[in-house]
Design an enzyme around this catalytic site. Structure first.
Site, PDB file in Angstrom:
ATOM      1  N   CYS A   1      31.568   7.369 -34.875  1.00 12.34           N
ATOM      2  CA  CYS A   1      30.097   7.392 -34.867  1.00 12.34           C
ATOM      3  C   CYS A   1      29.485   6.040 -34.543  1.00 12.34           C
ATOM      4  O   CYS A   1      28.276   5.947 -34.358  1.00 12.34           O
ATOM      5  CB  CYS A   1      29.595   7.838 -36.231  1.00 12.34           C
TER       6      CYS A   1
ATOM      7  N   ASP B 124      29.346   3.494 -36.586  1.00 13.85           N
ATOM      8  CA  ASP B 124      28.816   2.834 -37.774  1.00 13.85           C
ATOM      9  C   ASP B 124      29.724   1.671 -38.201  1.00 13.85           C
ATOM     10  O   ASP B 124      30.911   1.662 -37.907  1.00 13.85           O
ATOM     11  CB  ASP B 124      28.658   3.832 -38.916  1.00 13.85           C
TER      12      ASP B 124
ATOM     13  N   CYS C 184      25.641   5.779 -42.121  1.00 18.08           N
ATOM     14  CA  CYS C 184      24.931   6.946 -42.630  1.00 18.08           C
ATOM     15  C   CYS C 184      24.926   6.977 -44.166  1.00 18.08           C
ATOM     16  O   CYS C 184      25.567   6.154 -44.819  1.00 18.08           O
ATOM     17  CB  CYS C 184      25.611   8.199 -42.102  1.00 18.08           C
TER      18      CYS C 184
ATOM     19  N   CYS D  19      33.448   9.451 -42.684  1.00 12.69           N
ATOM     20  CA  CYS D  19      32.612   8.352 -43.178  1.00 12.69           C
ATOM     21  C   CYS D  19      33.309   7.618 -44.324  1.00 12.69           C
ATOM     22  O   CYS D  19      33.153   6.402 -44.475  1.00 12.69           O
ATOM     23  CB  CYS D  19      31.271   8.869 -43.670  1.00 12.69           C
TER      24      CYS D  19
HETATM   25 FE1  FES Z   1      29.043   7.238 -39.278  1.00  6.22          FE
HETATM   26 FE2  FES Z   1      28.955   8.550 -41.478  1.00  6.22          FE
HETATM   27  S1  FES Z   1      28.247   9.196 -39.574  1.00  6.22           S
HETATM   28  S2  FES Z   1      29.871   6.656 -41.158  1.00  6.22           S
END
Ligand code: FES
Length: 145
Positions: free
Chosen positions: A33, A35, A59, A103
């Site tokens: 994602c 992140d 997130c 995540c």
């Molecule tokens: Fe990226 Fe949760 S969607 S860490």
């Protein structure tokens, strides 16, 4: 769809922030994602994690899992902290929706990356601890010495 514990840690995250002159810092990115998560450790001479903080650009599930993960490793030795898996973190949060399981890996990998950083600086080897795959903090390493 989220447990009460997840909502609690998301709305009131524990140990958010940073530690100056940390004993170990780990930064990882989640390829799935994009992140990012960073974990800071303050580790004493007995290899016990006295303090831990995290920052995330991620997130809500990443915030909640990091918050819980920091609570689980605080006060533990570096060896015990290595045993804190994303599964243990998810269990402590009463589960995560299946699409959010990746995540929780961010927190586990960031802990490993911060432990790796500490071990590198102190010339320690821990069985089972490998160089982080997704460590993206290389360009910042100089200022930490
Ligand atoms: Fe990226 Fe949760 S969607 S860490």
């Amino acid at each position: 769809m989220y447990s009460e514990k997840v909502m609690d840690h998301f709305t009131n995250p524990r140990n958010m922030g940073e530690i100056e002159n940390a004993s170990g810092v780990g930064t990882v990115g989640n390829a799935k994602c994009g992140d990012i998560m960073r974990i800071y450790f303050d580790i004493d001479d007995n290899q016990v994690i006295q303090d831990v903080k995290f920052k995330t650009f991620g997130c809500g599930a990443a915030v909640a899992t990091s918050s819980m993960a920091t609570e689980l490793v605080k006060g533990k030795t570096i060896y015990e902290a290595l045993q804190v898996t994303n599964k243990a973190v998810m269990e402590a949060l009463d589960g995560l929706p299946p699409v959010k399981v990746h995540c929780s890996l961010l927190a586990e990998e960031a802990i490993h990356a911060a432990l790796w950083d500490y071990c590198q600086k102190n010339d320690i080897q821990i069985e089972g601890l490998e160089k982080p795959k997704d460590d993206i903090s290389e360009e910042e390493e100089e200022e930490e010495y």
